[in-house]
Write an enzyme that holds these catalytic residues in place. Structure first.
Site, mmCIF file in Angstrom:
data_model
loop_
_atom_site.group_PDB
_atom_site.id
_atom_site.type_symbol
_atom_site.label_atom_id
_atom_site.label_comp_id
_atom_site.label_asym_id
_atom_site.label_seq_id
_atom_site.Cartn_x
_atom_site.Cartn_y
_atom_site.Cartn_z
ATOM 1 N N LYS A 185 -6.978 0.728 0.364
ATOM 2 C CA LYS A 185 -6.024 0.456 1.534
ATOM 3 C C LYS A 185 -5.309 -0.834 1.514
ATOM 4 O O LYS A 185 -4.179 -0.980 1.720
ATOM 5 C CB LYS A 185 -6.745 0.689 2.862
ATOM 6 C CG LYS A 185 -7.022 2.068 3.260
ATOM 7 C CD LYS A 185 -7.824 2.165 4.641
ATOM 8 C CE LYS A 185 -9.491 1.826 4.449
ATOM 9 N NZ LYS A 185 -9.888 1.825 5.837
ATOM 10 N N GLU A 195 -12.408 2.629 8.336
ATOM 11 C CA GLU A 195 -12.266 1.270 9.249
ATOM 12 C C GLU A 195 -10.675 1.499 9.432
ATOM 13 O O GLU A 195 -9.856 1.773 8.713
ATOM 14 C CB GLU A 195 -12.384 0.028 8.172
ATOM 15 C CG GLU A 195 -11.877 -1.235 9.076
ATOM 16 C CD GLU A 195 -12.243 -2.501 8.356
ATOM 17 O OE1 GLU A 195 -12.618 -2.442 7.109
ATOM 18 O OE2 GLU A 195 -11.883 -3.553 8.923
ATOM 19 N N ARG A 240 -17.495 6.742 -5.989
ATOM 20 C CA ARG A 240 -16.059 7.281 -5.103
ATOM 21 C C ARG A 240 -15.358 7.888 -6.255
ATOM 22 O O ARG A 240 -15.526 7.818 -7.450
ATOM 23 C CB ARG A 240 -15.391 5.593 -5.036
ATOM 24 C CG ARG A 240 -15.473 4.713 -6.170
ATOM 25 C CD ARG A 240 -14.835 3.178 -5.877
ATOM 26 N NE ARG A 240 -13.487 3.294 -5.674
ATOM 27 C CZ ARG A 240 -12.754 3.175 -4.487
ATOM 28 N NH1 ARG A 240 -13.546 2.674 -3.331
ATOM 29 N NH2 ARG A 240 -11.414 2.988 -4.524
HETATM 30 P P1 ATP Z 1 -10.504 1.096 0.800
HETATM 31 O O1 ATP Z 1 -10.950 0.100 -0.060
HETATM 32 O O2 ATP Z 1 -9.376 2.052 0.372
HETATM 33 O O3 ATP Z 1 -9.942 0.332 2.049
HETATM 34 P P2 ATP Z 1 -12.892 1.611 2.266
HETATM 35 O O4 ATP Z 1 -14.234 1.938 1.759
HETATM 36 O O5 ATP Z 1 -12.982 -0.101 2.760
HETATM 37 O O6 ATP Z 1 -11.656 1.918 1.246
HETATM 38 P P3 ATP Z 1 -13.260 2.640 4.677
HETATM 39 O O7 ATP Z 1 -12.351 2.998 5.796
HETATM 40 O O8 ATP Z 1 -14.173 1.600 4.890
HETATM 41 O O9 ATP Z 1 -12.405 2.428 3.566
HETATM 42 O O10 ATP Z 1 -13.843 4.130 4.239
HETATM 43 C C1 ATP Z 1 -14.322 5.155 5.158
HETATM 44 C C2 ATP Z 1 -15.168 6.048 4.222
HETATM 45 O O11 ATP Z 1 -14.476 6.550 3.166
HETATM 46 C C3 ATP Z 1 -16.377 5.343 3.526
HETATM 47 O O12 ATP Z 1 -17.585 5.893 3.830
HETATM 48 C C4 ATP Z 1 -16.069 4.980 2.068
HETATM 49 O O13 ATP Z 1 -17.293 5.057 1.373
HETATM 50 C C5 ATP Z 1 -15.218 6.250 1.852
HETATM 51 N N1 ATP Z 1 -14.359 6.179 0.683
HETATM 52 C C6 ATP Z 1 -13.477 4.881 0.631
HETATM 53 N N2 ATP Z 1 -12.989 5.244 -0.639
HETATM 54 C C7 ATP Z 1 -13.083 6.088 -1.197
HETATM 55 C C8 ATP Z 1 -13.006 6.833 -2.635
HETATM 56 N N3 ATP Z 1 -12.219 6.274 -3.282
HETATM 57 N N4 ATP Z 1 -13.763 7.872 -2.869
HETATM 58 C C9 ATP Z 1 -14.576 8.459 -2.019
HETATM 59 N N5 ATP Z 1 -15.005 7.802 -0.528
HETATM 60 C C10 ATP Z 1 -14.437 6.772 -0.574
HETATM 61 MG MG MG Z 2 -13.544 -1.000 3.996
#
Ligand code: ATP
Ligand code: MG
Length: 556
Positions: free
Chosen positions: A269, A33, A259
């Protein structure tokens, strides 16, 4: 975890699916995102998605999951592309946005309405939340759940036409308010948001939810394995429900993995954005940030991050990886590849009293002992030098073998010197050491075989160039930030130390921004963009001491 590979169960599933002929080729996607910069947790997902596709000759799409225009910005889109490329991956022509599918998603939503599988709900967000029930208690039907298909279609079209204000109505899937899985209790598919979208501009004032957009986007793109983190495990029945009830062109499957969690680090983020907004770091690319842009600026090599991802593997069970393991991977790569130079961070002046005044000479120093192909570079020597302040002690304790009054040490590549006199200023601070050198020890070996226990790095004062060096510690002082409730309270006030009066040997003065170097005995460094024409700025990436390898060998 030892040096051999940890498992990767996703890779095994893909290999088996291909072997069994379930798919001709593997198609994965990385779906960020664009609401912030990528962090090292995302790197795990990128390495997994692109890595599996690469290994089995398939392809990996980069798809922006841009369903929430309130938080998404072009700056984030650009940085995400840059970071994925920097990590070493290429989506080729497969760059997509969830917003590419807004028309199709809208059509399918109308189809669900016509089939009695979706309805417009006039309840407020609070009412919806409240009537959704809990983990132990089922939800209650909305009073609008029984609306006729015609009325739903009419209202949904008017939602799209912009007749209603934000939050007035939503479209919900009609599944099962009594389901033990909260995600199946009539989840929201569309909400009204009168907001400009980075891609679609003002075309839409209703936007699909992640749950509705994601699986359909996968299906449209022909994704075979849709890999996500464990928190989406409970969403999988919903992911499958939409696919079952829509005429999608393919049937992707969702798989969840744990994760990445790193000690001393927060990977979110949203929280990283807060640090940036509140000015607690210099920006998204602050070298202390676990963002890929921060790590790049700090000097982490992408090869080291990829190796780290390979080493930690992919599992279904949550765990916390030691930050030192990440440093270990970086160090391993840096050790093999970067040049060695000398720098003095906290200088103490040394005068060699018996060295002929006005004379200089040069020693040949190896560029990288780990790389047989690397050459040497000249290091100038003259009677006034700088050494590291903490390489001298006036009253050395037992195990301190470095310089002290009357003691002899080796200067790397040069001579053995002996400290004869300590010069202090009015306040008692040591400001200069007066030493003698032994001309017979050129290159650092004494003909009589005597060998001091310590070898010090140094620079020649007449030849050295000024530099600023920035040293880093963990951004958080606690291995589990926020465990006591308050993340900000766990910030490490000493996470950055700026040494503005360092000296580097002339052989390091030509380094360009982003170039890396090992300063002997001090660690691996990288030239920061803050450099000016007459002064380089270095970030320390990692020290030379490998705490992680040490722990591993102790455990064996
Ligand atoms: P954040 O909470 O940091 O915003 P998010 O999951 O909301 O992370 P996205 O942009 O939706 O961020 O993530 C893109 C991809 O990265 C998703 O498939 C998510 O599952 C993966 N991802 C995010 N954080 C991790 C992590 N700590 N370890 C492994 N994969 C991750
Ligand atoms: Mg997200």
């Amino acid at each position: 975890m030892s040096d051999e590979l940890s498992g990767n169960f996703i890779r095994d599933i893909v290999a088996e699916d291909l072997r069994a002929g379930k798919h001709e080729t593997v198609v994965t996607r990385f779906p960020p995102e664009p609401n912030g910069y990528l962090h090292v947790g995302h790197a795990k997902s990128i390495c997994l998605n692109f890595g599996v596709a690469q290994e089995f000759g398939g392809r990996c799409h980069l798809r922006f999951d841009d369903t929430n225009p309130l938080k998404e910005e072009q700056e984030y889109i650009d940085s995400i592309k840059e970071d994925v490329r920097w990590l070493g991956f290429d989506w080729g022509e497969h760059l997509y946005n969830a917003s590419d599918y807004f028309d199709q998603l809208y059509e399918w939503a109308e189809l669900l309405i016509r089939n009695g599988r979706a309805y417009v709900d006039d309840q407020s967000a609070d009412q919806i939340r409240e009537s959704r029930g809990t983990l132990t208690e089922g939800g209650r039907d909305s009073p609008y759940r029984g609306r006729s298909g015609e009325e739903n279609l009419d209202l949904f079209r008017r939602m799209r036409a912009g007749e209603f204000p934000d939050g007035a109505r939503v479209l919900r899937a009609k599944i099962d308010m009594a389901s033990p899985n909260i995600n199946l209790r009539d989840p929201v598919m569309y909400r009204i948001l009168h907001a400009r979208h980075p891609m679609t501009g003002d075309k839409w004032c209703i936007y699909p939810s992640y749950d509705y957009a994601h699986g359909q986007s996968d299906a449209i793109e022909g994704v075979t394995h849709s890999l996500c983190t464990l928190e989406f495990e409970d969403h999988r029945p919903l992911y499958d429900w939409f696919l079952e009830h829509l005429p999608v062109p393919s049937r992707p499957r969702q798989y969840e993995f744990a994760r990445l969690n790193l000690s001393y680090t927060v990977l979110s983020k949203r929280f990283l954005l807060q640090l940036v907004k509140e000015g607690r770091v210099r920006g998204w690319d602050d070298p202390r940030m676990p963002t890929l842009s921060g790590m790049r600026r700090r000097g982490f090599p992408p090869e080291g991050i990829r190796e780290f991802a390979r080493m930690i593997g992919v599992a279904k069970r949550e765990s916390v990886v030691d930050y030192a393991a990440l440093e270990h991977s970086a160090r391993d790569y840096l050790n093999r590849t970067v040049i060695r130079r000398m720098a003095v961070l906290r200088p103490l002046k040394v005068v060699i009293t018996n060295y002929p005044e006005g004379q200089t000479e040069e020693f040949a120093a190896v560029d990288n002992p780990e790389d047989p192909g690397a050459g040497t570079h000249p290091v100038p020597f003259s009677p006034i030098l700088y050494i590291e302040r903490d390489d001298f002690m006036e009253e050395p304790p037992k195990k301190f073998y470095r310089l002290a009054p009357g003691r002899e040490v080796r200067l790397r590549y040069a001579y053995l010197i002996t400290c004869r006199e300590v010069v202090k200023d009015a306040s008692g601070q040591v400001v200069e050491l007066r030493c003698t050198y032994d001309p017979a020890t050129r290159g650092g070996t004494a003909p009589d075989g005597r060998s001091p226990k310590a070898t010090l790095h140094w620079v020649s004062a007449a030849h050295a160039r000024p530099a600023e060096v920035r040293l880093y510690e963990h951004l958080f002082k606690s291995p589990e930030p926020g465990a006591a409730g308050d993340l900000l309270a766990d910030l490490n006030p000493r996470s950055e130390e700026v040494l503005a009066r360092a000296w580097i040997e002339p052989g390091a003065a030509g380094l360009a921004v982003g170039e890396r170097v090992q300063f002997e005995r001090l660690g691996y460094f990288c030239v920061d963009p803050d450099r000016s024409a007459d002064r380089l700025v270095f970030n320390r990436t990692v020290t030379l001491r490998d705490t992680w390898a040490k722990v591993q060998s102790r455990q064996k």
